[in-house]
Design a protein around this motif. Structure first.
Motif, short mmCIF file in Angstrom:
data_model
loop_
_atom_site.label_atom_id
_atom_site.label_comp_id
_atom_site.label_asym_id
_atom_site.label_seq_id
_atom_site.Cartn_x
_atom_site.Cartn_y
_atom_site.Cartn_z
N LYS A 12 0.95 -1.15 0.05
CA LYS A 12 0.13 0.06 0.09
C LYS A 12 0.83 1.29 -0.04
N MET A 13 0.73 2.22 -0.83
CA MET A 13 1.37 3.27 -0.94
C MET A 13 0.49 4.43 -0.53
N VAL A 14 0.93 5.14 0.69
CA VAL A 14 0.08 6.25 1.19
C VAL A 14 1.23 7.27 1.41
N GLY A 15 0.83 8.43 0.49
CA GLY A 15 1.79 9.48 0.49
C GLY A 15 3.22 9.10 0.24
N GLU A 16 4.09 9.46 0.90
CA GLU A 16 5.45 9.08 0.90
C GLU A 16 5.59 7.54 1.34
N SER A 17 4.93 7.10 2.06
CA SER A 17 5.03 5.73 2.61
C SER A 17 4.62 4.66 1.90
N ILE A 18 5.62 3.74 2.08
CA ILE A 18 5.21 2.37 1.33
C ILE A 18 5.18 1.37 2.45
N ILE A 19 3.71 0.79 2.59
CA ILE A 19 3.45 -0.11 3.63
C ILE A 19 3.26 -1.55 3.02
N VAL A 20 4.11 -2.72 3.68
CA VAL A 20 4.17 -3.84 3.00
C VAL A 20 3.88 -4.87 4.41
N PRO A 78 10.96 5.52 0.75
CA PRO A 78 12.55 5.42 0.07
C PRO A 78 12.97 7.04 -0.35
N GLU A 79 14.31 7.01 -0.66
CA GLU A 79 14.84 8.18 -1.24
C GLU A 79 14.12 8.91 -2.52
N ILE A 80 13.86 7.63 -3.43
CA ILE A 80 13.39 7.91 -4.85
C ILE A 80 11.95 7.71 -4.76
N TRP A 81 11.10 8.39 -5.61
CA TRP A 81 9.70 8.23 -5.67
C TRP A 81 9.59 7.11 -6.87
N PHE A 82 8.47 6.26 -6.42
CA PHE A 82 7.93 5.07 -7.18
C PHE A 82 6.36 5.68 -7.70
N PRO A 83 6.46 5.60 -9.32
CA PRO A 83 5.06 5.47 -9.42
C PRO A 83 4.12 4.55 -8.92
N LEU A 84 2.89 4.75 -8.62
CA LEU A 84 1.89 3.87 -7.76
C LEU A 84 2.09 2.53 -8.43
N ALA A 85 1.53 2.41 -9.81
CA ALA A 85 1.22 1.12 -10.52
C ALA A 85 2.63 0.44 -10.80
N VAL A 86 3.58 1.06 -11.03
CA VAL A 86 4.94 0.33 -11.14
C VAL A 86 5.63 -0.06 -10.00
N GLY A 87 5.42 1.00 -8.75
CA GLY A 87 6.12 0.68 -7.61
C GLY A 87 5.35 -0.47 -6.61
N GLN A 88 3.83 -0.65 -6.92
CA GLN A 88 3.45 -1.73 -6.26
C GLN A 88 3.75 -3.04 -6.55
#
Length: 190
Positions: A34-42, A151-161
């Protein structure tokens, strides 16, 4: 700007297609990203036919983890103080044409054989907090892993997940394979 949007769309399609074509290995390992703002929750959940002690031995074998987790190039214990250890790890998460090199120094608090807590000290993430629980379930141990990272870099939502889900499933699949391999080797010796 239009070219950037087109490139992002193409990457999203490639990663979505690649995720559907992934091998079924580790398919029973449940991974939610789950990507919430800058946070990536796994959140990761799976079971393994081993005792809590057998699972613990692999999940806390930081000095040898690079031998059985393919995205690690280096993993070592830097210091030990009671039930708290400091570890250093570096490697690269790779999926398709994308590679994300990472390194981290983390403080790990051990509560044998039930819980492992992780806190980022330094590395190429701004935040990383995690907890792993080992729950005895008859002849199996259920592993429940939760992390919250920035993370220090931004992940696009679809690609990042898709990317993160693939990496986490592969990492825990490799650890589960090591647990089973060690259990079988121990059984053959006795």
């Amino acid at each position: 700007m239009r070219n950037a949007s087109l490139l992002l769309f193409i990457w999203s399609v490639l990663f979505t297609t690649a995720s559907l074509a992934d091998s079924p290995e580790g398919g029973d390992i449940e991974v939610k990203v789950k990507m919430v703002g800058e946070s990536i929750i796994v959140d990761v959940t799976f079971s393994v036919p081993a005792t809590q002690q057998e699972v613990w031995a692999v999940l806390t074998d930081f000095d040898h983890m690079a031998d059985f987790v393919s995205n690690l190039r280096e993993s070592k214990v830097a210091s030990v103080s009671g039930d708290t250890i400091t570890i250093f790890q570096r490697g690269a998460a790779t999926y398709g044409p994308i590679s994300y090199p990472f390194k981290s120094t983390r403080e790990i608090r051990l509560m044998p054989f039930d819980k492992i807590r992780t806190h980022l000290i330094s590395g190429n993430m701004r935040k990383m907090e995690g907890t792993t629980y080992l729950i005895h379930e008859g002849a199996q141990t259920r592993v429940i892993h939760h992390t919250d990272t920035i993370p220090e870099i931004w992940f696009p939502l679809a690609v990042g997940q898709v990317f993160i889900e693939h990496e986490m499933r592969e990492q825990f699949h490799e650890m589960r394979n090591e647990i089973i391999r060690r259990k079988r080797a121990s059984f053959r010796r006795h």
